[in-house]
Design a protein around this motif. Structure first.
Motif, PDB file in Angstrom:
ATOM      1  N   GLY A 239     -16.417 -56.027  12.950  1.00  0.00           N
ATOM      2  CA  GLY A 239     -16.652 -54.951  11.868  1.00  0.00           C
ATOM      3  C   GLY A 239     -15.501 -53.996  11.427  1.00  0.00           C
ATOM      4  N   GLY A 240     -15.756 -52.694  11.649  1.00  0.00           N
ATOM      5  CA  GLY A 240     -14.816 -51.650  11.348  1.00  0.00           C
ATOM      6  C   GLY A 240     -13.746 -51.347  12.431  1.00  0.00           C
TER       7      GLY A 240
ATOM      8  N   ARG B  70     -20.488 -41.994   9.245  1.00  0.00           N
ATOM      9  CA  ARG B  70     -20.038 -43.287   8.597  1.00  0.00           C
ATOM     10  C   ARG B  70     -20.095 -42.941   6.994  1.00  0.00           C
TER      11      ARG B  70
ATOM     12  N   ALA C 105      -9.294 -56.207   7.940  1.00  0.00           N
ATOM     13  CA  ALA C 105      -9.123 -54.991   7.470  1.00  0.00           C
ATOM     14  C   ALA C 105      -8.063 -55.105   6.280  1.00  0.00           C
TER      15      ALA C 105
ATOM     16  N   LYS D 101     -20.272 -46.662   2.110  1.00  0.00           N
ATOM     17  CA  LYS D 101     -21.073 -47.524   3.119  1.00  0.00           C
ATOM     18  C   LYS D 101     -22.573 -47.244   3.069  1.00  0.00           C
TER      19      LYS D 101
ATOM     20  N   LYS E 293     -19.541 -61.466   6.514  1.00  0.00           N
ATOM     21  CA  LYS E 293     -18.437 -62.316   6.128  1.00  0.00           C
ATOM     22  C   LYS E 293     -17.882 -62.838   7.281  1.00  0.00           C
TER      23      LYS E 293
ATOM     24  N   LYS F  23     -24.991 -50.281   3.021  1.00  0.00           N
ATOM     25  CA  LYS F  23     -25.241 -50.720   4.334  1.00  0.00           C
ATOM     26  C   LYS F  23     -26.156 -49.694   5.132  1.00  0.00           C
TER      27      LYS F  23
ATOM     28  N   ALA G 247     -12.479 -58.856  11.740  1.00  0.00           N
ATOM     29  CA  ALA G 247     -13.075 -57.557  11.277  1.00  0.00           C
ATOM     30  C   ALA G 247     -13.097 -57.623   9.886  1.00  0.00           C
ATOM     31  N   MET G 248     -14.048 -58.345   9.212  1.00  0.00           N
ATOM     32  CA  MET G 248     -14.312 -58.340   7.696  1.00  0.00           C
ATOM     33  C   MET G 248     -15.551 -58.063   7.317  1.00  0.00           C
ATOM     34  N   GLY G 249     -16.327 -57.252   8.049  1.00  0.00           N
ATOM     35  CA  GLY G 249     -17.583 -56.749   7.764  1.00  0.00           C
ATOM     36  C   GLY G 249     -18.741 -57.784   8.121  1.00  0.00           C
ATOM     37  N   ILE G 250     -19.975 -57.368   8.233  1.00  0.00           N
ATOM     38  CA  ILE G 250     -20.968 -58.249   8.227  1.00  0.00           C
ATOM     39  C   ILE G 250     -21.511 -58.674   6.876  1.00  0.00           C
TER      40      ILE G 250
ATOM     41  N   GLY H 258      -7.451 -58.722   5.831  1.00  0.00           N
ATOM     42  CA  GLY H 258      -8.749 -59.336   5.506  1.00  0.00           C
ATOM     43  C   GLY H 258      -8.847 -59.751   4.157  1.00  0.00           C
ATOM     44  N   TYR H 259      -7.698 -59.384   3.280  1.00  0.00           N
ATOM     45  CA  TYR H 259      -8.117 -59.565   1.824  1.00  0.00           C
ATOM     46  C   TYR H 259      -7.276 -60.856   1.088  1.00  0.00           C
TER      47      TYR H 259
ATOM     48  N   ASP I 235     -10.114 -50.240  11.903  1.00  0.00           N
ATOM     49  CA  ASP I 235     -10.021 -49.001  11.010  1.00  0.00           C
ATOM     50  C   ASP I 235     -10.205 -47.850  12.004  1.00  0.00           C
TER      51      ASP I 235
HETATM   52  N1  UDP Z   1     -12.999 -56.362   5.004  1.00  0.00           N
HETATM   53  C1  UDP Z   1     -12.083 -57.064   5.053  1.00  0.00           C
HETATM   54  N2  UDP Z   1     -12.045 -58.182   4.058  1.00  0.00           N
HETATM   55  C2  UDP Z   1     -13.176 -58.333   3.115  1.00  0.00           C
HETATM   56  C3  UDP Z   1     -14.353 -57.179   3.244  1.00  0.00           C
HETATM   57  C4  UDP Z   1     -13.942 -56.159   4.123  1.00  0.00           C
HETATM   58  O1  UDP Z   1     -10.927 -57.288   5.784  1.00  0.00           O
HETATM   59  O2  UDP Z   1     -13.127 -59.101   2.294  1.00  0.00           O
HETATM   60  C5  UDP Z   1     -12.758 -55.284   6.306  1.00  0.00           C
HETATM   61  C6  UDP Z   1     -12.810 -53.846   5.775  1.00  0.00           C
HETATM   62  O3  UDP Z   1     -11.554 -53.423   5.272  1.00  0.00           O
HETATM   63  C7  UDP Z   1     -13.347 -53.202   7.043  1.00  0.00           C
HETATM   64  C8  UDP Z   1     -13.953 -53.976   7.565  1.00  0.00           C
HETATM   65  O4  UDP Z   1     -13.873 -55.341   7.188  1.00  0.00           O
HETATM   66  O5  UDP Z   1     -12.162 -52.742   7.825  1.00  0.00           O
HETATM   67  C9  UDP Z   1     -15.410 -53.827   7.563  1.00  0.00           C
HETATM   68  O6  UDP Z   1     -16.001 -52.619   8.257  1.00  0.00           O
HETATM   69  P1  UDP Z   1     -17.309 -52.163   8.179  1.00  0.00           P
HETATM   70  O7  UDP Z   1     -17.408 -50.989   9.100  1.00  0.00           O
HETATM   71  O8  UDP Z   1     -17.881 -52.029   7.058  1.00  0.00           O
HETATM   72  O9  UDP Z   1     -18.149 -53.199   9.153  1.00  0.00           O
HETATM   73  P2  UDP Z   1     -19.662 -53.612   9.378  1.00  0.00           P
HETATM   74  O10 UDP Z   1     -20.381 -52.213   9.206  1.00  0.00           O
HETATM   75  O11 UDP Z   1     -20.016 -54.444   8.346  1.00  0.00           O
HETATM   76  O12 UDP Z   1     -19.675 -54.100  10.875  1.00  0.00           O
END
Ligand code: UDP
Length: 259
Positions: free
Chosen positions: A198-199, A225, A120, A232, A177, A235, A172-175, A147-148, A202
């Motif tokens: 995932g999120g 969402r 995040a 989003k 990644k 996705k 928690a860096m998203g699918i 996560g950046y 957040d």
């Molecule tokens: N995120 C991160 N690094 C990245 C890209 C995304 O930390 O390089 C975080 C983003 O801030 C968010 C989470 O990954 O908190 C992705 O949330 P999302 O609900 O999009 O997850 P998904 O639906 O892919 O599971």
């Protein structure tokens, strides 16, 4: 196209949805598996699979391979439950990343289970940890990292996670990644359990409000969402594809024996 419902429902341990294996576990069972993995202390990967992940995995062989090698894959969306039910297979319930982290926080406050939050935007994981601390005093968050980070910081981040000695690493860096990151570093980190969530931070930090329960239960969470985060949309655009795949190719949903 097949009939809308299949009358006899079979209780199963895992299902393959378009080549992606998902375990038929309840939340309690998932937590029991995770705690067993912690006791066994042999790096394990847990995946929380939603409909978008199943679609992504059709074109991403690496992601599909990671999911199918994972030690536990939970059904993290109503779409997955719906697809299985149409084929006559019962998934006990939705087992989401947010709910897993909340349950683990609760357990941590009682047992000292060490959690590490990776992912995040800067400050979000810390805020999620603070809120959990207020809700479950004594919860043990061994460390937080946003996560950046650039690729050149990865080894330093891995070193810090190792030093913190968590039992469970929540990424928690998203699918996809997060799944690929865990797969890449799992053996170096040697954390007993790593989960892509995932999120989750957040939501737990309060920055993103979770969809009302009725929306979560009726499979409308995606609408909430997108309403809150138009980015989003890409996705969410995978969802009609998932529905189409299920409606036109139900045979690609099958029981996995010894899953
Ligand atoms: N995120 C991160 N690094 C990245 C890209 C995304 O930390 O390089 C975080 C983003 O801030 C968010 C989470 O990954 O908190 C992705 O949330 P999302 O609900 O999009 O997850 P998904 O639906 O892919 O599971």
């Amino acid at each position: 196209m097949e009939a809308a419902t299949v009358p006899v429902q079979e209780h199963i341990s895992a299902v393959s949805l378009f080549g992606v294996r998902v375990h038929a576990v309840s939340m309690d069972e998932a937590i029991q598996h995770i705690l067993r993995f912690v006791r066994e202390n042999n790096p394990r990967q847990v995946v929380t699979a939603d409909s978008s992940m199943v679609v992504m995995a059709q074109r991403d062989d690496h992601l599909r391979d990671i999911i199918n090698r994972a030690d536990l894959v939970t059904p993290d969306s109503i779409g997955i439950l719906w697809a299985c039910r149409r084929r006559g297979f019962v998934m006990p319930e939705r087992v989401s990343g947010v709910d897993i982290v909340v349950r683990l926080a609760q357990i941590s406050a009682q047992t000292g289970l060490r959690l590490y939050f990776l992912g995040a935007q800067p400050g979000v994981a810390e805020q999620a940890a603070q809120r959990l601390q207020a809700r479950y005093p004594g919860v043990c968050i061994a460390g937080c990292q946003h996560g950046y980070f650039p690729p050149e910081s990865e080894s330093e981040i891995v070193r810090r996670i190792c030093e913190a000695q968590p039992d469970v690493l929540c990424v928690a860096m998203g699918i996809p990644k997060q799944e690929k990151w865990i797969d890449r570093y799992r053996d170096v980190l040697r954390v007993p359990v790593s989960i892509g969530v995932g999120g989750t931070f957040d939501v737990l930090s309060g920055r993103v409000r979770r969809a009302p329960l009725w929306m979560q239960r009726t499979g409308m969470e995606w609408l909430w969402r997108v309403g809150h985060n138009p980015r989003k949309i890409s996705k969410v655009m995978l969802l009609p594809r998932f529905v189409w795949m299920v409606l036109t190719n139900q045979k690609a949903i099958e029981v996995v024996r010894n899953g």
